[in-house]
Design an enzyme around this catalytic site. Sequence first.
Site: not given
Length: 675
Positions: A465, A468, A471
Site C-alpha cells: 500500500e 501505491h 505513486h
Amino acid sequence: MTNPLLAHWDTPFELPPFDQITDDAYLPAVEAALAESRANIAAIADNPAAPDFANTIEALERADDTLGRVLGVFYNVAGADSNPAREKLQRDFAPMLSAYGSEVSENKALFQRVETIWQQRDDLDLTDEQQRVLMLTRRGFVRSGAQLEGDAAKKLRAVKSRLSVLGTEFTQNLLADEREWFMLLGDDDLDGLPDFVIATARAAGEEKDAGGPVVTLSRSLIVPFLQFSERRDLRQKAYEAWGARGAKGGKTDNRAIAAETLKLREERANLLGYDTFADFKLETEMAGTPQAVRDLLMDVWQPAKAAAEHDAKKLQQMLHADGFDGPLEPWDWRFYSEKRRKELHDLDEAELKPYLQLDRMIEAAFACANRLFGLEFAAIEGPSYHPDVRQWEVTRDGEHIAVFIGDYFARGSKRSGAWCSAMRSQQRLAGDIRPHVVNVCNFAKPQNGKPALLSYDDARTLFHEFGHALHQMLSDVTYESISGTSVARDFVELPSQLYEHWLEVPEVLSEFATHADTGKPMPEDLLKRMLGAATYDMGFQTVEYVASALVDLGFHDGPAPADPMQKQAEILAELGMPHAIRMRHATPHFAHVFAGDGYSSGYYSYMWSEVMDADAFAAFEEVGDPFDPETAKKLEQTVLSSGGSVDAADLYTAFRGRLPGVEALLKGRGLDTAA
C-alpha cells in the site's frame, strides 16, 4: 453557519477539519457541490466563444473541484469508519452521482466542443500532456455513451444508475456480514493458539463486548486462527463462515446482486457496441483483449496447480497421521501448511511476529523511500476521522511534497482488505496542489499499550500500500485527471508490488526487524530462514488467486450467466480446482469485482503488474544495489511521477527498454520448477 465541508480549510496543509465535520453536513455539501458542478458544466457547454483547450478541456478539469473535495473526504471516511448514517448517505449518493455523470456525458453541446477540439488537435500546438488529456477526455465521453441517441441513451443512463446502487448494496451487505459474525472461544477452544493470536482474540472480544476471546472474519485474526488452532471442528466452523460472507440468505445475500450486475454490464457493453463487457473493459488496459488475459493466467495456472497438488499430497498425509480419515479440506490447509513450514524451514509465525513490529515496519517503508527518493517523514498532529489515524508531512530537501495518512488497525466499522486513496490529488492547474494520501489496513490492534505485531504477509501488505502511496505522492503532472494512480488498471499495481521487494532486502530487515521485548535485531539465521521460505506454499497462494481471476474473466467474456454461482462452479470444474483450495474471493464476497467497476474483468491486473514488477526490481539487481540512485531516479522519472500522462506500455519501456515476459514472474514465485 457555514458548512465546514464548503468553507476554506484554514488548517495545516489544508487538511479536512474533521473536528468540525458531522454526518449531517455531508448531504447539503454534496447537494451544493452538485449544483455548482452543474452550473460549471452549463457554462462550458453554452460558452459563445469557439471551443479551445483552455475554455473546454481545462475548464472540465476544474468543473468538479468542490464536489471532488467533499467526496474525497466522505468516501475515505465511509470506507474506513462506517456507521448507519454514512451507509445511508452512500445509498443516497450513488444514484445522485450517477445521474450527474450521465447528464455530463449526454450533454451534446459539451461533447461537440470536445469533438471540435479533437478534430483540430494537430493545429493547436498542444503539449504531449495536453494531447494525452484531450484523448482521454474524448475517450471517456465516448465510452460513457456520448454518441448514443434516443432510447439507447436512456437505457444506458438507467443501467449506470442501477449499477451504482447495486455496487453500494453489495459493499454494505458484505460489511454487515463481516461485522456481525463472531465465534466465542472458551478456555478449551484455545488449544494450539500462540499468545499473539489469543491476545488478538481477546481484543476482538472486548470490541464486540462478547465476554471473552472471539474469532471474527477479519483476515488478521481468522487466518492465524486457521493456521494454529488444533480444533478441527472450530477451524471448519470459522472457515465456512468466512466463505459464506454475502451468501447467508436474507437481506445481506449478494448472489442476486451479482447476477443482476453481470446482466447490466453486458447490456451496457452491448449498447456501446461491444460483444462482451470484457471486450469493453479491457480495450483501454495494457492487456487489450480477453484472450491476452486468459493466456497469461493459464501460463501461470498450470505450474501453480502442479505445485499445489504436490503440496496437497504432503499435507493430506499429515492429516491422516493425526488420525483423521478422508480428504484434506480447505480448513485444514493453513494448519498443516504451517506445521510443514516449520519442518522444512524451521520457521513459524509465532517466532517471527515479535520481530515485525508495526511501527518498525512503517519506519522501514519510510527509510527505503528516503534512500530511493530522498523523502523525509515527520509526524504531525491534527484532527482526524478516527483516533487510530496517524499523519506525517512528507518533504524532500525541505520542500513540502505531501501529507501521508496511515489508518492501520482493524475495527468493525472498517471494510475488509487494504487500500490506498487520496483525499486530494496532485496537480498544477489550480496552483501547486500537493496530495493528501491515505493508506488503510486491517492489522490486529494490540492491548494494554503493547506494540502491534505483524505477520510477514501483513508487512508485505504495508509495503504494497505504501508503494501505491508513493505513486500518488511523487506524481508531477499538470492535470488531476492523469495524476498519481490514474493509470491503466493493470499498470496501477506495478508501483505497489514493486515496493514489496524492498521488504525482502536483507539490510532492511537487519535494521528494522527488531524484537518487541529485547530490541535486538532478527538473528541472521532466522532472517535467512524467513527469506528462504519466501516462496513457500506459493502453489496454494497462486491457485486461489488465479482461480478468482479466471472466474472474473469468465463472468464477463461471454453472455452474462443467469446463475453466477453455477458459472463459478463450472469454471472451477473445468480448471480442475484442487479440492482443498477455494477461490481467494468467491462471488458473493468478491468486492473487487462487484463493489464497483474498478476491477471488474480486471482482477488479473495484479498478475499482469507482477510480470513487470519482477522484471523492474531486476533493474536494481543488475547493478548490484537495491538502492542504486540512478536506477531509482529513472524509476521516479518514468513511472512514479508520470501518472497517466503517457501510455503505460511506453512508461515501462522507457524504464526498462522493453516489455517483460512471464518467466520473471514464475521465477519470483518459485514456480519455474514446479513439481
